[in-house]
Design a protein around this motif. Structure first.
Motif, mmCIF file in Angstrom:
data_model
loop_
_atom_site.group_PDB
_atom_site.id
_atom_site.type_symbol
_atom_site.label_atom_id
_atom_site.label_comp_id
_atom_site.label_asym_id
_atom_site.label_seq_id
_atom_site.Cartn_x
_atom_site.Cartn_y
_atom_site.Cartn_z
ATOM 1 N N ASN A 400 1.031 -1.474 0.319
ATOM 2 C CA ASN A 400 0.188 0.128 0.027
ATOM 3 C C ASN A 400 0.891 1.071 0.126
ATOM 4 O O ASN A 400 0.583 2.215 0.257
ATOM 5 C CB ASN A 400 -1.226 0.102 1.212
ATOM 6 N N GLY A 401 1.897 0.641 -0.745
ATOM 7 C CA GLY A 401 2.945 2.420 -0.119
ATOM 8 C C GLY A 401 3.524 2.820 -2.115
ATOM 9 O O GLY A 401 2.139 3.057 -2.049
ATOM 10 N N PRO A 402 4.334 2.707 -2.577
ATOM 11 C CA PRO A 402 4.556 3.394 -3.635
ATOM 12 C C PRO A 402 4.034 3.124 -4.419
ATOM 13 O O PRO A 402 3.556 1.785 -5.120
ATOM 14 C CB PRO A 402 6.501 3.071 -3.553
ATOM 15 N N GLU A 403 3.522 3.368 -5.727
ATOM 16 C CA GLU A 403 2.299 3.642 -6.456
ATOM 17 C C GLU A 403 3.142 2.541 -7.373
ATOM 18 O O GLU A 403 2.235 2.460 -7.889
ATOM 19 C CB GLU A 403 1.513 4.411 -7.296
ATOM 20 N N LEU A 404 4.165 2.948 -7.882
ATOM 21 C CA LEU A 404 5.169 2.148 -8.416
ATOM 22 C C LEU A 404 4.574 0.752 -8.779
ATOM 23 O O LEU A 404 4.995 -0.188 -9.408
ATOM 24 C CB LEU A 404 6.582 2.172 -8.981
ATOM 25 N N ILE A 405 4.927 0.275 -7.494
ATOM 26 C CA ILE A 405 4.746 -1.126 -6.529
ATOM 27 C C ILE A 405 2.953 -1.531 -6.817
ATOM 28 O O ILE A 405 3.003 -2.627 -7.380
ATOM 29 C CB ILE A 405 5.168 -1.337 -5.422
ATOM 30 N N GLN A 406 2.210 -0.635 -6.614
ATOM 31 C CA GLN A 406 1.092 -0.945 -7.131
ATOM 32 C C GLN A 406 0.559 -0.909 -8.369
ATOM 33 O O GLN A 406 -0.342 -1.743 -8.468
ATOM 34 C CB GLN A 406 0.217 0.413 -6.603
ATOM 35 N N LEU A 407 0.813 -0.671 -9.161
ATOM 36 C CA LEU A 407 0.663 -0.763 -10.532
ATOM 37 C C LEU A 407 1.760 -2.345 -11.201
ATOM 38 O O LEU A 407 1.202 -2.626 -11.353
ATOM 39 C CB LEU A 407 1.427 0.964 -11.354
ATOM 40 N N ALA A 408 2.696 -2.171 -10.190
ATOM 41 C CA ALA A 408 3.038 -3.771 -10.860
ATOM 42 C C ALA A 408 2.463 -5.412 -10.379
ATOM 43 O O ALA A 408 2.179 -5.403 -10.766
ATOM 44 C CB ALA A 408 4.884 -3.301 -10.693
ATOM 45 N N LEU A 409 2.302 -4.999 -8.871
ATOM 46 C CA LEU A 409 0.641 -5.618 -9.373
ATOM 47 C C LEU A 409 0.096 -5.952 -9.137
ATOM 48 O O LEU A 409 -0.784 -6.752 -9.626
ATOM 49 C CB LEU A 409 0.606 -5.378 -7.773
ATOM 50 N N SER A 483 17.477 4.763 -10.038
ATOM 51 C CA SER A 483 18.357 3.297 -10.425
ATOM 52 C C SER A 483 16.690 2.965 -11.437
ATOM 53 O O SER A 483 16.820 2.633 -12.831
ATOM 54 C CB SER A 483 19.039 2.297 -10.507
ATOM 55 N N LEU A 484 16.139 2.018 -10.192
ATOM 56 C CA LEU A 484 14.964 1.636 -10.452
ATOM 57 C C LEU A 484 13.939 2.285 -11.574
ATOM 58 O O LEU A 484 13.286 1.924 -12.076
ATOM 59 C CB LEU A 484 14.168 0.983 -9.038
ATOM 60 N N TYR A 485 13.125 3.721 -11.473
ATOM 61 C CA TYR A 485 12.613 4.125 -11.438
ATOM 62 C C TYR A 485 12.830 4.810 -13.409
ATOM 63 O O TYR A 485 12.347 5.119 -14.355
ATOM 64 C CB TYR A 485 11.952 5.677 -11.209
ATOM 65 N N ALA A 486 14.281 4.874 -13.996
ATOM 66 C CA ALA A 486 14.845 5.662 -14.881
ATOM 67 C C ALA A 486 15.000 3.763 -15.517
ATOM 68 O O ALA A 486 15.063 3.997 -16.898
ATOM 69 C CB ALA A 486 16.682 5.162 -14.171
ATOM 70 N N GLN A 487 14.937 2.302 -14.838
ATOM 71 C CA GLN A 487 15.035 1.370 -16.154
ATOM 72 C C GLN A 487 13.823 1.344 -16.317
ATOM 73 O O GLN A 487 13.548 0.356 -17.438
ATOM 74 C CB GLN A 487 15.846 -0.075 -15.361
ATOM 75 N N THR A 488 12.483 0.938 -15.247
ATOM 76 C CA THR A 488 11.431 0.056 -15.602
ATOM 77 C C THR A 488 10.443 0.802 -16.723
ATOM 78 O O THR A 488 10.961 2.404 -17.108
ATOM 79 C CB THR A 488 10.079 0.222 -14.423
ATOM 80 N N GLN A 489 9.926 -0.062 -17.209
ATOM 81 C CA GLN A 489 9.155 1.131 -18.769
ATOM 82 C C GLN A 489 8.045 0.946 -18.306
ATOM 83 O O GLN A 489 6.903 1.794 -18.511
ATOM 84 C CB GLN A 489 9.047 -0.339 -19.678
ATOM 85 N N ILE A 490 7.715 0.740 -17.054
ATOM 86 C CA ILE A 490 5.898 1.064 -16.491
ATOM 87 C C ILE A 490 5.542 2.059 -15.360
ATOM 88 O O ILE A 490 4.590 2.266 -15.156
ATOM 89 C CB ILE A 490 5.807 -0.802 -15.454
ATOM 90 N N ALA A 491 6.646 3.035 -15.129
ATOM 91 C CA ALA A 491 6.475 4.388 -15.067
ATOM 92 C C ALA A 491 5.419 4.749 -15.433
ATOM 93 O O ALA A 491 5.126 6.283 -14.988
ATOM 94 C CB ALA A 491 7.995 4.814 -14.653
ATOM 95 N N THR A 492 5.597 4.609 -16.705
ATOM 96 C CA THR A 492 4.625 5.332 -17.686
ATOM 97 C C THR A 492 3.365 4.378 -18.038
ATOM 98 O O THR A 492 3.611 3.195 -18.723
ATOM 99 C CB THR A 492 5.008 6.790 -18.695
ATOM 100 N N PRO A 493 2.634 5.174 -18.995
ATOM 101 C CA PRO A 493 1.508 4.073 -20.077
ATOM 102 C C PRO A 493 2.250 3.227 -20.900
ATOM 103 O O PRO A 493 1.833 2.275 -22.124
ATOM 104 C CB PRO A 493 0.281 5.034 -20.052
ATOM 105 N N LEU A 509 8.368 -10.203 -17.594
ATOM 106 C CA LEU A 509 8.996 -10.831 -16.015
ATOM 107 C C LEU A 509 10.319 -9.754 -16.080
ATOM 108 O O LEU A 509 10.738 -9.578 -15.117
ATOM 109 C CB LEU A 509 9.080 -12.084 -16.176
ATOM 110 N N GLU A 510 11.330 -9.236 -17.082
ATOM 111 C CA GLU A 510 12.465 -8.712 -16.757
ATOM 112 C C GLU A 510 12.475 -7.361 -16.361
ATOM 113 O O GLU A 510 13.432 -7.042 -16.006
ATOM 114 C CB GLU A 510 13.176 -9.274 -18.167
ATOM 115 N N ASP A 511 11.808 -6.750 -16.516
ATOM 116 C CA ASP A 511 11.314 -5.115 -16.082
ATOM 117 C C ASP A 511 11.717 -5.621 -14.580
ATOM 118 O O ASP A 511 11.392 -6.427 -13.677
ATOM 119 C CB ASP A 511 9.484 -5.170 -16.103
ATOM 120 N N PRO A 512 12.265 -4.429 -13.797
ATOM 121 C CA PRO A 512 12.676 -4.429 -12.994
ATOM 122 C C PRO A 512 11.628 -4.278 -12.011
ATOM 123 O O PRO A 512 11.678 -4.484 -10.405
ATOM 124 C CB PRO A 512 13.802 -2.961 -12.552
ATOM 125 N N ALA A 513 10.719 -3.401 -12.240
ATOM 126 C CA ALA A 513 9.487 -3.568 -11.683
ATOM 127 C C ALA A 513 8.916 -4.665 -11.153
ATOM 128 O O ALA A 513 8.478 -4.930 -9.898
ATOM 129 C CB ALA A 513 9.007 -1.787 -11.720
#
Length: 713
Positions: A400-409, A483-493, A509-513
């Motif tokens: 229930n914390g960072p929204e990036l994790i919520q998006l990944a889940l 680094s995480l936010y720079a490498q992940t593709q799901i930080a944006t639509p 599944l290889e996306d870091p987030a």
């Protein structure tokens, strides 16, 4: 029975002595004792008019609003009154910097302007049925608790599905009562086309914000207006421009006469969850686990959100609903822990348990079955205490914390095999998350929560990402998050789009987030698995204790804990004294708004538009004024409510609407655990204030014409 035994049994109920103002009663199971208590307190409406599966009745006007609040139908054309905070996310979704409905309010001047809300629904209860015998036939004394749960859950699902199989417009739900000792079927009809009609400015609907939340005296006009739409046959239908306003089987009349000290008042709504029968061990666990985790972690997250919301209007709109939802139970947890300590709730629970233990020891048939009940509960709660606490912090810090994790889940759990309509709705919900997501804020939240979680739990409960932080980033959380936010593709639509389009160059599944989300799920599963044995024994022990309590006091008028099903509570309008030398009146007026604006100058939580202040200062309240000519804003009763009751109709003795419940009071925040009759109050917004704002400020006289207004003056 000797005097000593009578005294012992009396002690058992000293913490929850059932009075007329205590209890959240099942309308389909109102016994003679409860009916008589209501009549003695002042109910004038025949009890059969409250709930009747075969004829129109008051309960037919009450809805579950979105599954998280309550509401009431007030016009033949499907108008629904609920709380502003219940409609807050809908108002936020339709808002922008150019059209700031949160700040300025919203009025649909005609039905074509009413705004649809695809994720919103209302639910009407049609009938209830006791199915306990049928469910318990699937159980055997020799079963383990997990085997019993599987058997019970399977039959509950089967019974519920039978309803929809017979009539596709209906929904059947079987719920558990008394810790799994009783089971009732509720049959509902859901309507999915619910449109926003009127919302006051947040300076009215949220006046006082966090400062006044859960506090009396209150001056918050916490109301919103929606309309239910149906197909041409008055049946449920998904949104369509061709749908027409729903024709209700029963419409709640509205009283303009108000209330006095001691007036009968009853509340109908869908309270979420109480734990009045929970053991002292369970209460202690909740205080140090879930409650404290909410207090600590949400406090950190919300401070960042609030700072940025106050700085930028676009962030205020994006984060308003999230902040509102998060802060509500953050402050609730603070108040609950404080009240549990100050009102000696644990001591009361332990006294009650000691009495029950003595009864078990004196009763041969009970002693044989339950001799080790309390020692087992104590041991198993102790065995899972540390990991349970860590799981509470884990849930708040990550799930229930960072929204990036919520998006990944959310992406990991996306079901592409669901019905196309459900897939579309979930995709829209995902895109809405992106629309209300700010990368820089989320990164700051992530860093802060990483530090908070590490400081609160033992190192064995740290997920693998901390090893990466310490080894690859020298313990620098900022560097890891950057680094995480720079490498992940799901930080944006864009990343979501690549996934949905089956882009062969993008491996989800290889996306870091996404990989982080999987690691977190595995860690949480491992922690949960470590508590499984203790948790099963606790579930069994709490169920047996609840059942033993009812056997010991067979003539006691027990009510079940709240579980999001329709409930009735009743009592009287009246003030209270929270501490020595203080006496709170039972209502507030617009005079208090001026006083709070003056007291909190410069505080945006108490800012209010000049035109509203001018309207209040004019004193032109017309038929909505009380007998003194004043404009009442809020009032209190001793009705028994909890979360989920927000938006519940508050009726007088004749079944006329007095207002909407929207809050409890700070001094009795332990009410979910133990009802405090001298302190506990239900805070409601006066329906006359609502109508005044609709007509005089919103200039929406056409809505007033739809209502059934009753006045003796």
């Amino acid at each position: 029975m000797n005097i000593r035994i009578i005294a012992i049994i009396a002690l058992l109920f000293s913490s929850s002595l059932l009075r007329a103002d205590e209890g959240m009663w099942l309308l389909g199971n109102l016994n003679k004792q409860t009916r008589q208590a209501m009549k003695e307190l002042g109910l004038q409406l025949p009890v059969e008019k409250l709930y009747n599966p075969k004829k129109p009745c008051l309960a037919d006007a009450v809805v579950s609003f979105g599954g998280f609040c309550s509401g009431v139908v007030v016009s033949d054309d499907g108008l629904v009154f609920t709380n502003h905070h219940c409609g807050f996310s809908s108002v936020q979704q339709h808002s922008s910097v150019e059209h700031d409905y949160l700040k300025d309010g919203f009025v649909a001047r005609n039905r074509n302007e009413e705004l649809p809300n695809p994720e919103l629904y209302v639910r009407f209860l049609l009938r209830t049925e006791n199915v306990t015998k049928r469910v318990l036939k699937a159980t055997k004394p020799s079963m383990t608790e997990s085997e019993r749960r599987v058997a019970v859950d399977s039959l509950m699902l089967l019974i519920g599905n039978e309803v929809g199989d017979r009539d596709s417009t209906l929904v059947g739900v079987v719920d558990t009562y008394y810790a799994g000792n009783e089971f009732w079927l509720s049959v509902y009809r859901d309507f999915n086309d619910v449109r926003l009609v009127f919302a006051p400015p947040s300076s009215i609907g949220k006046f006082g914000w966090d400062t006044d939340n859960w506090v009396w005296p209150r001056h918050t006009g916490d109301f919103c207006v929606f309309r239910i739409y149906a197909d041409k046959n008055n049946q449920p239908a998904n949104y369509s421009p061709d749908n027409i306003p729903y024709k209700a089987s029963y419409v709640a009349p509205i009283s303009l006469d108000g209330y006095k000290e001691g007036s009968f008042c009853m509340t109908l709504g869908y309270p979420g969850q109480t734990e009045r029968f929970l053991s002292s061990f369970g209460v202690e666990e909740r205080m140090g686990g879930m409650n404290q985790a909410m207090i600590d972690v949400r406090g950190v997250k919300q401070a960042i959100w609030k700072r940025e919301m106050d700085r930028r209007p676009d962030i205020r709109i994006k984060y308003a609903s999230k902040y509102d939802e998060s802060s509500n139970y953050w402050k609730n947890s603070i108040g609950m822990n404080k009240a549990i300590r100050e009102l000696s709730v644990l001591e009361k629970k332990r006294t009650a348990e000691a009495t029950l233990r003595q009864w078990i020891q004196r009763t041969p048939s009970e002693r044989e079955k339950l001799l080790h009940l309390f020692s087992s509960l104590e041991l198993n709660y102790k065995d899972r205490r540390e990991v349970n606490r860590a799981m509470a912090y884990f849930g708040e810090s990550f799930i229930n914390g960072p929204e990036l994790i919520q998006l990944a889940l959310e992406i990991l759990n996306f079901d592409f095999e669901a019905e196309s309509q459900q897939v579309t709705l979930r995709l829209e919900k995902l895109l809405d998350k992106y629309a209300n997501f700010d990368l820089s804020i989320d990164k700051e939240v992530f860093v802060a929560l990483l530090k908070e979680y590490r400081s609160k739990v033992d190192t064995r409960y740290l997920p693998p990402l901390y090893q990466a932080i310490d080894s690859a980033y020298g313990g620098n959380e900022h560097a890891y998050v950057d680094s995480l936010y720079a490498q992940t593709q799901i930080a944006t639509p864009r990343g979501l789009q690549r996934f949905l389009e089956r882009d062969t160059t993008y491996h989800l599944l290889e996306d870091p987030a996404i990989a982080l989300g999987i690691d977190l799920i595995v860690k949480y599963y491992d922690m949960n698995h470590a508590t499984s044995t203790a948790s099963e024994e606790i579930e069994r022990g709490e169920r047996l204790m609840s059942d033993a309590l009812r056997r010991m006091k067979v003539d006691y008028n027990f009510y079940p804990d709240a579980n999001s099903t329709l409930r009735l509570s009743f009592g009287t309008v009246g003030g209270y004294s929270p501490f020595d030398g203080a006496a709170y009146d039972y209502y507030t007026t617009v005079k208090g708004i001026f006083e709070k604006v003056q007291e909190h100058q410069g505080d945006p939580d108490f800012a209010i538009q000049p035109e509203l202040l001018s309207l209040f200062a004019s004193g032109n309240f017309g038929r909505y004024a009380d007998e003194k000519g004043e404009m009442n804003v809020c009032f209190i009763s001793n009705n028994d409510i909890t979360g989920g009751n927000s938006g519940s109709a508050m009726f007088n003795a004749r079944g006329e609407l007095l207002g909407l419940a929207f809050d409890g009071n700070w001094e009795a925040m332990s009410g979910d655990i133990v009802f405090e009759p001298d302190l506990q109050r239900c805070i409601g917004v006066d329906v006359r204030y609502m109508l005044f704002i609709i007509e005089k400020y919103g200039k929406a006289g056409e809505l007033i014409k739809e209502l059934k207004l009753n006045a003796s003056k």
